[in-house]
Design a protein around this motif. Structure first.
Motif, short mmCIF file in Angstrom:
data_model
loop_
_atom_site.label_atom_id
_atom_site.label_comp_id
_atom_site.label_asym_id
_atom_site.label_seq_id
_atom_site.Cartn_x
_atom_site.Cartn_y
_atom_site.Cartn_z
N LEU A 141 -3.79 100.87 -12.47
CA LEU A 141 -5.00 100.82 -13.28
C LEU A 141 -5.44 99.37 -13.48
O LEU A 141 -4.67 98.44 -13.35
CB LEU A 141 -4.76 101.48 -14.64
CG LEU A 141 -4.23 102.91 -14.61
CD1 LEU A 141 -3.91 103.38 -16.02
CD2 LEU A 141 -5.20 103.86 -13.93
N LYS A 169 -9.52 103.42 -14.48
CA LYS A 169 -8.93 103.79 -15.76
C LYS A 169 -8.70 105.29 -15.79
O LYS A 169 -9.29 106.04 -15.00
CB LYS A 169 -9.85 103.41 -16.93
CG LYS A 169 -10.17 101.93 -17.04
CD LYS A 169 -11.01 101.64 -18.28
CE LYS A 169 -11.38 100.18 -18.39
NZ LYS A 169 -12.10 99.88 -19.65
N TYR A 256 -7.18 100.41 -20.21
CA TYR A 256 -6.79 101.29 -19.12
C TYR A 256 -7.20 102.74 -19.36
O TYR A 256 -6.77 103.63 -18.63
CB TYR A 256 -5.27 101.22 -18.91
CG TYR A 256 -4.80 99.83 -18.57
CD1 TYR A 256 -5.10 99.25 -17.33
CD2 TYR A 256 -4.10 99.06 -19.49
CE1 TYR A 256 -4.69 97.97 -17.02
CE2 TYR A 256 -3.68 97.78 -19.19
CZ TYR A 256 -3.98 97.24 -17.96
OH TYR A 256 -3.58 95.96 -17.64
N TRP A 258 -10.74 105.19 -20.24
CA TRP A 258 -12.16 105.29 -20.52
C TRP A 258 -12.38 105.90 -21.90
O TRP A 258 -11.62 106.77 -22.33
CB TRP A 258 -12.86 106.16 -19.47
CG TRP A 258 -12.90 105.57 -18.09
CD1 TRP A 258 -12.24 106.02 -16.98
CD2 TRP A 258 -13.64 104.42 -17.67
NE1 TRP A 258 -12.51 105.23 -15.90
CE2 TRP A 258 -13.36 104.23 -16.29
CE3 TRP A 258 -14.49 103.53 -18.31
CZ2 TRP A 258 -13.92 103.20 -15.55
CZ3 TRP A 258 -15.06 102.49 -17.57
CH2 TRP A 258 -14.78 102.33 -16.22
#
Length: 267
Positions: A141, A169, A256, A258
């Motif tokens: 990520l 992410k 990492y 959303w």
């Protein structure tokens, strides 16, 4: 050029390496939040049939390819990948292709890698071999820069390569319920996020966010209460209001993970 071999067998062998490409699966019912990806720009763009395979399978193909040399690049070759990638249980990597001068010529062979200083030591690798594309990698990520290794066509022309960036992410989803008892309004919200190590969604514990409201029929949102989720990824807030309002919960985007916005509920 290389014979790309049995694609079906190699794709099956590589499924444990990367499971996220081409198709968007079902989003959990808790929300329907996605990451919008714009279509690539440029007059000439080729998209490829993509196979997700192991890194060793890609290296085996590359070992059969011998890039030709030329005194000067014949043109440009640009990798078309999403600027943002949302990893989740449904599986998503997005489109992949080529654009630039190389898209105008047949028999393109090209390779890029991201998340490392070398092709073999990188997190993600992609190989274009004529009409096929092969991608291998893991669940790394962050913000990754793609680096070109080689690009040439079947006439021996070489091409310069670009260095696009991709933010990767894990996905998250938020839900919200409201209730009213007289003038007392209670708002309950909960969020989950995808965990790559477990390959499943887990409660988003310790996440911060804000409960918002807007007047019935309105468009502007006003922050009502900041919150931090408990160990189950949930939080609850009650207050007094006789007005009919729409409510939602907005969860903060993390390095990492959303962010997520819940559906609205009116009370």
């Amino acid at each position: 050029m290389a014979d790309s071999g049995n694609h079906a067998n190699r794709a099956k062998a590589g499924q444990s390496m990367i499971r996220r490409l081409t198709a968007v699966g079902a989003v959990p019912a808790i929300a329907a939040l996605g990451v919008a990806i714009a279509a690539p720009a440029g007059a000439a763009t080729t998209t490829k049939t993509v196979h997700h395979v192991s890194r060793q399978a890609i290296l085996t193909d590359i070992a059969r390819i011998h890039p030709a040399t030329s005194t000067a690049p014949y043109g440009t070759c640009k990798l078309v990948v999403p600027s943002t990638i949302r990893l989740d249980r449904a599986g998503y990597f997005g489109y992949i292709g080529l654009t630039g001068g190389c898209a105008l010529h047949p028999g393109i062979s090209a390779a890029w890698f991201a998340g490392g200083d070398t092709f073999t030591g990188s997190s993600y690798t992609v190989l274009f071999d004529h009409d096929d594309a092969f991608l291998g990698g893991n669940d790394t990520l962050g913000v990754l820069s793609w680096k070109g290794w080689f690009a040439f066509d079947d006439q021996g022309h070489t091409y310069t390569q670009d260095t696009p960036r991709t933010t990767i992410k894990v996905g998250s989803w938020a839900g919200l319920q409201t209730s009213r008892s007289g003038s007392k309004v209670t708002i309950n919200t909960r969020a989950v996020r995808y965990a790559t190590s477990l390959d499943k969604n887990i409660p988003w514990a310790g996440e911060t966010g804000v409960i918002q409201y807007r007047p019935k029929g309105g468009t502007a949102w006003t922050s009502l209460k900041s919150f931090s989720t408990n160990s189950t990824g949930a939080t609850s807030y009650s207050y007094t209001s006789t007005a009919t309002r729409d409510y939602r919960a907005v969860y903060t985007e993390q390095p990492y993970i959303w962010g997520a916005t819940s559906p609205t509920s009116q009370r």
